[in-house]
Design a protein around this motif. Structure first.
Motif, PDB file in Angstrom:
ATOM      1  N   MET A  13      54.553  54.613  13.617  1.00 41.14           N
ATOM      2  CA  MET A  13      53.629  55.565  14.210  1.00 41.14           C
ATOM      3  C   MET A  13      54.188  56.966  13.998  1.00 41.14           C
ATOM      4  O   MET A  13      55.248  57.126  13.411  1.00 41.14           O
ATOM      5  CB  MET A  13      53.430  55.237  15.687  1.00 41.14           C
ATOM      6  N   LEU A  40      55.527  51.657  21.185  1.00 44.16           N
ATOM      7  CA  LEU A  40      54.084  51.577  21.376  1.00 44.16           C
ATOM      8  C   LEU A  40      53.785  51.306  22.845  1.00 44.16           C
ATOM      9  O   LEU A  40      54.417  50.443  23.464  1.00 44.16           O
ATOM     10  CB  LEU A  40      53.522  50.443  20.518  1.00 44.16           C
ATOM     11  N   THR A  49      46.972  54.607  18.302  1.00 45.04           N
ATOM     12  CA  THR A  49      48.084  54.136  19.123  1.00 45.04           C
ATOM     13  C   THR A  49      48.575  55.278  19.997  1.00 45.04           C
ATOM     14  O   THR A  49      48.390  56.453  19.674  1.00 45.04           O
ATOM     15  CB  THR A  49      49.254  53.631  18.259  1.00 45.04           C
ATOM     16  N   GLN A  89      52.067  56.579  22.455  1.00 44.43           N
ATOM     17  CA  GLN A  89      53.478  56.398  22.783  1.00 44.43           C
ATOM     18  C   GLN A  89      53.919  57.527  23.705  1.00 44.43           C
ATOM     19  O   GLN A  89      53.276  58.570  23.765  1.00 44.43           O
ATOM     20  CB  GLN A  89      54.353  56.496  21.528  1.00 44.43           C
ATOM     21  N   ALA A  95      55.531  45.783  20.278  1.00 45.77           N
ATOM     22  CA  ALA A  95      56.502  46.774  19.818  1.00 45.77           C
ATOM     23  C   ALA A  95      57.734  46.061  19.304  1.00 45.77           C
ATOM     24  O   ALA A  95      58.146  45.028  19.842  1.00 45.77           O
ATOM     25  CB  ALA A  95      56.874  47.717  20.958  1.00 45.77           C
ATOM     26  N   ALA A 143      55.070  49.118  15.297  1.00 41.65           N
ATOM     27  CA  ALA A 143      53.939  48.505  15.990  1.00 41.65           C
ATOM     28  C   ALA A 143      53.358  47.372  15.159  1.00 41.65           C
ATOM     29  O   ALA A 143      53.178  47.503  13.944  1.00 41.65           O
ATOM     30  CB  ALA A 143      52.857  49.541  16.260  1.00 41.65           C
TER      31      ALA A 143
END
Length: 318
Positions: free
Chosen positions: A55, A61, A75, A77, A300, A309
């Protein structure tokens, strides 16, 4: 995801008051829950959608959402940097369905990102997240919901004009949400006077500032560490569990709950992605492929400062 045209101002003016209300309701829920019949069989095998994808930031994640109209995954985070968890600073990443990074946003002071939703709008998308995070010194949890358009490279604060904020249920905290693409319902998890609960609203009514609550049920107790949720039709699916660092044997479970009654219908352990290192369950979403639904769960993996991810899905309905 819907191919229905929105109700226009001109159209509403042409309709009588009663017909206008009916048209607005149709736009709010283009598919009745009966059109999303059945529930997912939780003991069915899972198939990989993404495997160990990076990511924009390198943290764990937290959750994800799928834009079924445009073919993107979003996504979320905790943002890189010291103190971000307590500060509620988040990183939102836009991915292709094969895991290529297409863009990102930073969200300052929003919360923890336990679950997010996405609302497609033409070729664009609006994200639904928690906001107005309240810190306990270690982490931050949202106290309202927010809707905003994805704009690559933009940083939003809780006072940004790009946000529209909502409180479908007043006076609660730990607020998160997901969107059911099969019914255009907003599903909200929150902490109230009796503990954690899950409510369902028509998405259009929330956006209009007059939330129409369809269901409001207790979250079943004793499920373990809460990690995300998704809804399809009249059922909500709850993801719980811990990383291998805490539960070396793996304790990832999915629990199906009937939104109409609060009844726990099924609970099953998931071994999807069992070969991953670290492997912490994180987030759920519904993907629609050629009209068929998939129940997706996130995982994760990787070492600290280099997290990845993975997403798996189930398709069997009963």
């Amino acid at each position: 995801m819907s191919s229905h045209s929105p109700v226009t101002r001109r159209g509403l003016l042409k309709l009588g008051a009663g017909a206008a209300a009916t048209a607005a309701l149709a736009a709010a829920e283009p598919l009745a829950a009966s059109a999303a019949e059945g529930r997912f069989e939780l003991t069915a095998p899972a198939t990989s959608l993404l495997w160990k994808k990076a990511m924009y930031d390198e943290t764990v994640l937290q959750s994800f959402a799928i834009d079924n109209a445009n073919g993107h995954i979003y996504t979320i985070q905790v943002r890189n940097g010291g103190g971000s968890d307590a500060a509620g600073n988040l990183c939102l990443t836009k991915l292709s369905l094969t895991g290529t990074i297409l863009g990102h946003m930073y969200l300052t002071g929003f919360g923890h990102g336990v679950q997010i939703g996405v609302e497609p709008s033409g070729s664009s998308a609006y994200l639904w997240t928690e906001t107005d995070g309240i810190s306990d010194g270690e982490t931050s949890r949202g106290s309202r919901l927010a809707r905003f358009k994805f704009v690559n490279g933009q940083t939003l604060t809780t006072s940004s004009s790009a946000l529209t904020k909502y409180s479908p249920i007043a006076g609660v905290d730990n607020t998160t949400c997901a969107i059911d693409p099969s019914t255009n319902r907003l599903i909200m998890r929150y902490y109230g006077s009796t503990g954690f609960r899950i409510a369902a609203f028509t998405l259009a009514s929330v956006k209009a500032g007059a939330p129409s609550k369809l269901y409001d049920i207790d979250q079943p107790s004793g499920l373990g560490t809460f990690q995300g949720y998704a809804a399809y039709g009249n059922f909500v699916y709850i993801l719980t569990g811990n990383s291998y660092e805490i539960a070396p044997e793996g304790n990832t479970y999915i629990t199906c709950v009937d939104l109409r009654t609060g009844e726990q219908v099924q609970r099953a352990r998931s071994v999807a992605g069992k070969s991953l290192d670290f492997r912490e369950p994180e987030g759920m979403a519904i993907q629609i492929v050629s009209g068929a639904p998939r129940l997706c769960l996130g995982l994760a993996s990787g070492v600290e400062k280099a997290r990845k991810a993975s997403i798996f899905y189930k398709t069997q309905l009963v």
